[in-house]
Enzyme design. Structure first.
Site, PDB file in Angstrom:
ATOM      1  N   ASN A  59      10.784 -52.066 -20.406  1.00  0.00           N
ATOM      2  CA  ASN A  59       9.492 -52.794 -20.233  1.00  0.00           C
ATOM      3  C   ASN A  59       9.165 -53.055 -18.817  1.00  0.00           C
ATOM      4  O   ASN A  59       9.927 -53.061 -17.930  1.00  0.00           O
ATOM      5  CB  ASN A  59       9.559 -54.438 -20.926  1.00  0.00           C
ATOM      6  CG  ASN A  59      10.725 -54.856 -20.471  1.00  0.00           C
ATOM      7  OD1 ASN A  59      11.881 -54.590 -19.957  1.00  0.00           O
ATOM      8  ND2 ASN A  59      10.590 -56.363 -20.490  1.00  0.00           N
ATOM      9  N   GLU A  61       6.629 -55.071 -16.327  1.00  0.00           N
ATOM     10  CA  GLU A  61       5.761 -56.145 -16.256  1.00  0.00           C
ATOM     11  C   GLU A  61       4.876 -56.055 -15.035  1.00  0.00           C
ATOM     12  O   GLU A  61       5.237 -55.331 -14.207  1.00  0.00           O
ATOM     13  CB  GLU A  61       6.611 -57.597 -16.233  1.00  0.00           C
ATOM     14  CG  GLU A  61       7.312 -57.612 -17.666  1.00  0.00           C
ATOM     15  CD  GLU A  61       8.245 -58.937 -17.753  1.00  0.00           C
ATOM     16  OE1 GLU A  61       8.231 -59.754 -16.754  1.00  0.00           O
ATOM     17  OE2 GLU A  61       8.582 -59.110 -18.803  1.00  0.00           O
ATOM     18  N   CYS A  70       5.262 -52.851 -22.688  1.00  0.00           N
ATOM     19  CA  CYS A  70       6.588 -52.617 -23.472  1.00  0.00           C
ATOM     20  C   CYS A  70       7.275 -51.480 -23.392  1.00  0.00           C
ATOM     21  O   CYS A  70       6.682 -50.438 -23.173  1.00  0.00           O
ATOM     22  CB  CYS A  70       6.206 -52.849 -24.939  1.00  0.00           C
ATOM     23  SG  CYS A  70       5.519 -54.353 -25.524  1.00  0.00           S
ATOM     24  N   GLU A  72       8.831 -49.681 -25.644  1.00  0.00           N
ATOM     25  CA  GLU A  72       8.527 -48.750 -26.707  1.00  0.00           C
ATOM     26  C   GLU A  72       7.304 -47.953 -26.226  1.00  0.00           C
ATOM     27  O   GLU A  72       7.377 -46.658 -26.201  1.00  0.00           O
ATOM     28  CB  GLU A  72       8.378 -49.449 -27.924  1.00  0.00           C
ATOM     29  CG  GLU A  72       9.506 -50.375 -28.719  1.00  0.00           C
ATOM     30  CD  GLU A  72       9.204 -51.654 -28.206  1.00  0.00           C
ATOM     31  OE1 GLU A  72       8.953 -52.134 -27.142  1.00  0.00           O
ATOM     32  OE2 GLU A  72       9.303 -52.439 -29.181  1.00  0.00           O
ATOM     33  N   CYS A 109       6.924 -54.945 -31.100  1.00  0.00           N
ATOM     34  CA  CYS A 109       5.771 -55.849 -31.468  1.00  0.00           C
ATOM     35  C   CYS A 109       4.627 -55.178 -32.161  1.00  0.00           C
ATOM     36  O   CYS A 109       4.922 -53.833 -32.348  1.00  0.00           O
ATOM     37  CB  CYS A 109       5.207 -56.356 -29.910  1.00  0.00           C
ATOM     38  SG  CYS A 109       4.282 -55.086 -29.196  1.00  0.00           S
ATOM     39  N   CYS A 112       3.115 -52.152 -30.402  1.00  0.00           N
ATOM     40  CA  CYS A 112       3.861 -50.982 -30.211  1.00  0.00           C
ATOM     41  C   CYS A 112       4.064 -50.271 -31.697  1.00  0.00           C
ATOM     42  O   CYS A 112       4.229 -48.973 -31.919  1.00  0.00           O
ATOM     43  CB  CYS A 112       5.243 -51.194 -29.741  1.00  0.00           C
ATOM     44  SG  CYS A 112       5.327 -51.576 -27.999  1.00  0.00           S
TER      45      CYS A 112
HETATM   46  N1  THU Z   1       8.761 -56.396 -24.944  1.00  0.00           N
HETATM   47  C1  THU Z   1       8.985 -55.342 -25.212  1.00  0.00           C
HETATM   48  O1  THU Z   1       9.220 -54.427 -24.133  1.00  0.00           O
HETATM   49  N2  THU Z   1       8.998 -54.622 -26.535  1.00  0.00           N
HETATM   50  C2  THU Z   1       8.495 -55.378 -27.638  1.00  0.00           C
HETATM   51  O2  THU Z   1       8.356 -54.949 -28.587  1.00  0.00           O
HETATM   52  C3  THU Z   1       8.121 -56.765 -27.305  1.00  0.00           C
HETATM   53  C4  THU Z   1       8.369 -57.287 -25.948  1.00  0.00           C
HETATM   54  C5  THU Z   1       8.707 -56.691 -23.619  1.00  0.00           C
HETATM   55  C6  THU Z   1       7.191 -57.369 -23.018  1.00  0.00           C
HETATM   56  C7  THU Z   1       7.702 -58.419 -21.810  1.00  0.00           C
HETATM   57  O3  THU Z   1       8.238 -57.787 -20.822  1.00  0.00           O
HETATM   58  C8  THU Z   1       8.913 -58.835 -22.535  1.00  0.00           C
HETATM   59  O4  THU Z   1       9.488 -58.272 -23.562  1.00  0.00           O
HETATM   60  C9  THU Z   1       8.802 -60.254 -23.072  1.00  0.00           C
HETATM   61  O5  THU Z   1       8.100 -60.317 -24.045  1.00  0.00           O
END
Ligand code: THU
Length: 152
Positions: A59, A61, A70, A72, A109, A112
């Site tokens: 991930n 940010e 994310c 994925e 999520c 994704c």
């Molecule tokens: N996140 C992912 O990388 N994958 C997911 O399927 C859900 C959430 C990340 C997004 C964010 O950087 C952190 O997790 C918290 O939500």
């Protein structure tokens, strides 16, 4: 009333096949590259293609929150960008706050799952490994995550 049922395997990390273990190991490695200064939740993902190549993501940010991505989708877009006629066979996912991953599996999520749904080959359902340190859930096909995905 119609019913949709979803089958999955609930496995211990020790009982995984060597290819599944390897893919989770690659997701764990990718997680070390997570850039998560805002949520502090670090996610790693690894995608295997039918020709054996593995693409990884973590991930990423951003201070402007919605600009982040994310793990994925970082991995899926990288893999899909370089498909060379191959298709996605497996995806593994790990996540957790702090140094260690969570004991329980983390799941993609909805956004994704929607991307995976579109990238899944119609002939080959993707194996989805959602891994925690105590147990790993193995699902088959993106529709297991998102039975009513968007499609025009
Ligand atoms: N996140 C992912 O990388 N994958 C997911 O399927 C859900 C959430 C990340 C997004 C964010 O950087 C952190 O997790 C918290 O939500």
């Amino acid at each position: 009333m119609a019913t949709i049922s979803i089958s999955y395997d609930c496995l211990t990390p020790e009982s995984l096949s060597p290819p599944d273990s390897e893919l989770i190991a690659r997701a764990l490695e990718a997680r070390t590259n997570a850039y998560a200064p805002y949520s502090h939740f670090r996610v790693g993902c690894a995608v295997r293609l039918s020709d054996g190549r593995i693409f990884c993501g973590s991930n990423q940010e951003n201070n402007a929150y919605p600009s982040g991505l994310c793990a994925e989708r970082v991995a899926l877009f990288a893999a899909h960008n370089d498909l060379r006629g191959a298709w996605i066979t497996d995806i593994a996912l790990v996540g957790g706050a702090g140094t260690d991953i969570d004991e329980e599996p983390v799941f993609p999520c909805g956004a994704c799952a929607q991307v995976l749904l579109e990238f899944e080959s119609p002939e080959h359902a993707v194996n989805i490994l959602c891994a925690g340190s105590n147990r790993v859930l193995k699902l088959t096909g993106a529709t297991s995550l998102l039975p009513f995905g968007f499609g025009k």
